[in-house]
Design an enzyme around this catalytic site. Structure first.
Site, PDB file in Angstrom:
ATOM      1  N   ASP A   1      -7.830  -5.374  -0.420  1.00  0.00           N
ATOM      2  CA  ASP A   1      -8.446  -5.823  -1.511  1.00  0.00           C
ATOM      3  C   ASP A   1      -8.061  -7.411  -1.748  1.00  0.00           C
ATOM      4  O   ASP A   1      -8.808  -8.317  -2.184  1.00  0.00           O
ATOM      5  CB  ASP A   1      -7.873  -5.263  -2.895  1.00  0.00           C
ATOM      6  CG  ASP A   1      -8.456  -3.850  -2.930  1.00  0.00           C
ATOM      7  OD1 ASP A   1      -9.713  -3.801  -2.458  1.00  0.00           O
ATOM      8  OD2 ASP A   1      -7.904  -2.911  -3.597  1.00  0.00           O
TER       9      ASP A   1
ATOM     10  N   HIS B   1       0.947  -1.140  -0.147  1.00  0.00           N
ATOM     11  CA  HIS B   1      -0.016  -0.127   0.086  1.00  0.00           C
ATOM     12  C   HIS B   1       0.866   1.138   0.073  1.00  0.00           C
ATOM     13  O   HIS B   1       1.877   1.217   0.618  1.00  0.00           O
ATOM     14  CB  HIS B   1      -1.062   0.030   1.217  1.00  0.00           C
ATOM     15  CG  HIS B   1      -2.158   1.003   0.892  1.00  0.00           C
ATOM     16  ND1 HIS B   1      -2.095   2.309   1.426  1.00  0.00           N
ATOM     17  CD2 HIS B   1      -3.319   0.713   0.466  1.00  0.00           C
ATOM     18  CE1 HIS B   1      -3.038   3.022   1.009  1.00  0.00           C
ATOM     19  NE2 HIS B   1      -3.938   1.844   0.675  1.00  0.00           N
TER      20      HIS B   1
HETATM   21  N1  CMC Z   1       4.697  -7.269  -5.137  1.00  0.00           N
HETATM   22  C1  CMC Z   1       5.889  -7.223  -5.425  1.00  0.00           C
HETATM   23  N2  CMC Z   1       6.589  -6.081  -4.989  1.00  0.00           N
HETATM   24  C2  CMC Z   1       6.197  -4.969  -4.702  1.00  0.00           C
HETATM   25  C3  CMC Z   1       4.478  -5.013  -4.284  1.00  0.00           C
HETATM   26  C4  CMC Z   1       3.854  -5.854  -4.666  1.00  0.00           C
HETATM   27  N3  CMC Z   1       2.431  -6.339  -4.549  1.00  0.00           N
HETATM   28  N4  CMC Z   1       4.379  -3.778  -4.116  1.00  0.00           N
HETATM   29  C5  CMC Z   1       5.319  -2.903  -4.085  1.00  0.00           C
HETATM   30  N5  CMC Z   1       6.486  -4.134  -4.492  1.00  0.00           N
HETATM   31  C6  CMC Z   1       7.722  -3.494  -4.204  1.00  0.00           C
HETATM   32  C7  CMC Z   1       8.055  -2.429  -5.279  1.00  0.00           C
HETATM   33  O1  CMC Z   1       8.695  -3.459  -6.498  1.00  0.00           O
HETATM   34  C8  CMC Z   1       9.234  -1.627  -5.040  1.00  0.00           C
HETATM   35  O2  CMC Z   1      10.466  -2.487  -4.864  1.00  0.00           O
HETATM   36  P1  CMC Z   1      11.788  -1.573  -5.067  1.00  0.00           P
HETATM   37  O3  CMC Z   1      11.717  -0.499  -3.724  1.00  0.00           O
HETATM   38  O4  CMC Z   1      12.845  -2.784  -4.815  1.00  0.00           O
HETATM   39  O5  CMC Z   1      11.777  -0.787  -6.406  1.00  0.00           O
HETATM   40  C9  CMC Z   1       8.867  -1.489  -3.486  1.00  0.00           C
HETATM   41  O6  CMC Z   1       8.144  -2.594  -3.187  1.00  0.00           O
HETATM   42  C10 CMC Z   1       7.943  -0.116  -3.178  1.00  0.00           C
HETATM   43  O7  CMC Z   1       7.144  -0.024  -4.391  1.00  0.00           O
HETATM   44  P2  CMC Z   1       6.262   1.147  -5.005  1.00  0.00           P
HETATM   45  O8  CMC Z   1       5.691   1.029  -6.129  1.00  0.00           O
HETATM   46  O9  CMC Z   1       7.355   2.462  -4.651  1.00  0.00           O
HETATM   47  O10 CMC Z   1       5.145   1.563  -3.902  1.00  0.00           O
HETATM   48  P3  CMC Z   1       3.918   2.472  -4.085  1.00  0.00           P
HETATM   49  O11 CMC Z   1       3.683   2.961  -2.668  1.00  0.00           O
HETATM   50  O12 CMC Z   1       4.177   3.368  -5.158  1.00  0.00           O
HETATM   51  O13 CMC Z   1       2.769   1.467  -4.565  1.00  0.00           O
HETATM   52  C11 CMC Z   1       0.926  -0.161  -4.438  1.00  0.00           C
HETATM   53  C12 CMC Z   1       1.683   0.910  -3.789  1.00  0.00           C
HETATM   54  C13 CMC Z   1      -0.356  -0.449  -3.828  1.00  0.00           C
HETATM   55  C14 CMC Z   1       0.691   0.584  -5.984  1.00  0.00           C
HETATM   56  C15 CMC Z   1       1.947  -1.267  -4.901  1.00  0.00           C
HETATM   57  O14 CMC Z   1       2.165  -1.798  -3.432  1.00  0.00           O
HETATM   58  C16 CMC Z   1       1.113  -2.249  -5.666  1.00  0.00           C
HETATM   59  O15 CMC Z   1       1.173  -2.311  -7.134  1.00  0.00           O
HETATM   60  N6  CMC Z   1       0.390  -3.249  -5.149  1.00  0.00           N
HETATM   61  C17 CMC Z   1      -0.434  -4.395  -5.806  1.00  0.00           C
HETATM   62  C18 CMC Z   1      -1.641  -3.748  -6.107  1.00  0.00           C
HETATM   63  C19 CMC Z   1      -2.732  -3.427  -5.145  1.00  0.00           C
HETATM   64  O16 CMC Z   1      -2.979  -4.575  -4.424  1.00  0.00           O
HETATM   65  N7  CMC Z   1      -3.347  -2.346  -5.073  1.00  0.00           N
HETATM   66  C20 CMC Z   1      -4.324  -2.053  -4.080  1.00  0.00           C
HETATM   67  C21 CMC Z   1      -4.074  -1.070  -3.063  1.00  0.00           C
HETATM   68  S1  CMC Z   1      -4.967  -0.940  -1.585  1.00  0.00           S
HETATM   69  C22 CMC Z   1      -6.748  -0.447  -2.271  1.00  0.00           C
HETATM   70  C23 CMC Z   1      -6.580   0.705  -2.835  1.00  0.00           C
HETATM   71  O17 CMC Z   1      -6.515   1.631  -1.870  1.00  0.00           O
HETATM   72  O18 CMC Z   1      -6.897   1.090  -4.116  1.00  0.00           O
END
Ligand code: CMC
Length: 431
Positions: free
Chosen positions: A366, A308
């Protein structure tokens, strides 16, 4: 409120600029850079808005480190266990928990606006049968501005209120109709003797040949899913609603924009993407392969339903949702369903893997909502529409708050331009 005891100093090329600091009632201080461009001729750069507050708000507070989510000061845990969705709607919209009389009046108002203009049925019929229900919802909610034109004048507080009630009341009807349409079943009209969640379940699962008796445990679980998704401060879809609204667009157009944004798999679309991922994994023995892919820097695959942007320890909504999932699975006797087995095992294996622990990645709301909805019999394509239905009150509360702000300005971010500077046009024969 600017805290007169604090300010930040920014030095650029030997010249210093004093930036006021605002003290929130909770959360980190906020440096006010509104005058920075005028004074120093520089922009700030923050793609993804990870360090930028785009508005002030009194509706929802999140502390991502501590896993705290408060609506108007009340914790999501208390609201999910002691309150119910329409009471939370009232709280979000009007700022206080209602008295018994006010709640009764509000519930009766919402209940009496659940039907859709009959002509809108023709609008549904214009969609292909295989249309995704989110595509239908985006179109139909946008079309509400044509069918309910008498509540589109945003300068009139009465019309704003009418639009608010219409949106909250009609969204379950729209979502259920989108579902019925895509499975080729007749639309089921709302029934005013049922509560909000039971009515939605019945509109989805009843057929003219056989009525649907709503199980109170399922209705309670549905209501809890709505409550847990009701608002989540300035996330992507809410910010979309606010940005659309900042131009003076009508409420139905703004909410349609929010629905469109929510659909993405990184946001509300994650519940559908998560279940599809669990189905693709198929059996627990394939989990290590998918965990390895999620950890592989060269593979764009992510574990859907994990991680998240704001919560970095746990998602307080997921804690409640997990309890609900256990209750529903037990009631329906489906805890040996293969998808659910994969979900349970994946949760266990990912949580014990240092990659996920180090990056503070854990199941989000989710992950569990998809499991409950699957067990209830909803197809994956309905997961995000249900999220949209529930989030409508959050969007509309934030929209109302923004509209009544006398300092409302059109949203207009700037950019770090990295393209060509001005150059001479080259005639086609010379290229
Ligand atoms: N699986 C594997 N690695 C992950 C994941 C994941 N689900 N999420 C983040 N990472 C890793 C990412 O590769 C990055 O690694 P590094 O630092 O080595 O590059 C690190 O964790 C930080 O990720 P980020 O993309 O910079 O984090 P963010 O805050 O921008 O993204 C997120 C948050 C929710 C978009 C992401 O965790 C994700 O894509 N999750 C899967 C989709 C998901 O479940 N979304 C629903 C969120 S809850 C409902 C809502 O509020 O909409």
């Amino acid at each position: 409120m600017a805290d007169s005891t604090k300010s930040a100093t920014l030095t650029i090329g030997g010249k210093s600029y004093e930036l006021p600091i605002h003290a929130p009632t909770a959360g980190p201080d906020v440096i006010d850079i509104r005058k920075l461009y005028g004074q120093a001729d520089v922009f700030t750069y923050d793609p993804g808005f990870t360090s930028t507050a785009a508005c002030d708000s009194t509706i929802t507070f999140i502390d991502g480190e501590e896993g705290v989510l408060l609506h108007r000061g009340y914790s999501i845990g208390d609201l999910a266990s002691k309150s119910h969705y329409l009471e939370v709607c009232y709280l979000l919209l009007y700022g206080e928990l209602p008295s018994p009389k006010k709640l009764e009046d509000f519930e009766s108002l919402v209940t009496n606006h659940t039907m859709l203009h009959e002509q809108m049925i023709n609008f549904f019929r214009g969609f292909r049968r295989d249309a995704h229900p989110m595509a239908i919802m985006t179109g139909v909610v946008g079309a509400m501005s044509a069918f309910y034109h008498d509540s589109t004048d945003i300068s009139d507080p009465h019309q704003r209120e009418v639009a608010t009630i219409r949106l909250i009341a009609k969204m379950p009807t729209i979502a259920a109709m989108a579902y019925k349409y895509t499975i080729g079943q007749p639309f089921v009209y709302p029934r005013n003797d049922l509560d909000y969640a039971s009515n939605f379940l019945r509109m989805c699962f009843a057929v003219p040949a056989e009525d649907y008796v709503v199980d109170p445990i399922l209705s309670r679980a549905m209501d809890r899913i709505f409550t847990l998704h009701a608002d989540h401060e300035q996330n992507a879809s809410t910010s979309t609603v606010r940005l659309a609204s900042s131009s003076g667009a009508n409420p139905f157009a703004c909410i349609a924009a929010g629905i469109a944004c929510l659909w993405g798999p990184a946001h509300g679309g994650a519940n559908q993407a998560c279940l599809e991922m669990l189905k693709e994994i198929g059996t627990p023995d394939r989990i290590p392969e998918f965990i390895a892919r999620a950890k592989d820097k060269n593979d764009p695959f992510r574990l859907m339903g994990f991680g998240h942007r704001v919560y970095k320890n746990f998602d307080p909504r997921a804690t409640v949702m997990k309890e609900s999932a256990d209750e529903v699975l037990e009631l329906l006797g489906v805890d040996n369903n293969p998808i659910l087995q994969v979900a349970k095992e994946l949760e266990k294996e990912a949580l014990s893997d240092p990659y996920f622990a180090d990056k503070k990645l854990f199941p989000n709301v989710d992950f569990y909502s998809g499991i409950i909805l699957e067990a209830m019999g909803f197809p994956t394509s309905m997961f995000t529409p249900i999220f949209a239905l529930a989030r409508t009150v959050g969007w509309i509360s934030q929209w109302k708050e923004q509209i009544s702000d006398p300092q409302l300005k059109i949203g207009r971010p700037r950019q770090l331009y990295l393209g060509e500077t001005q150059r001479d046009y080259v005639d086609i024969e010379n290229r």
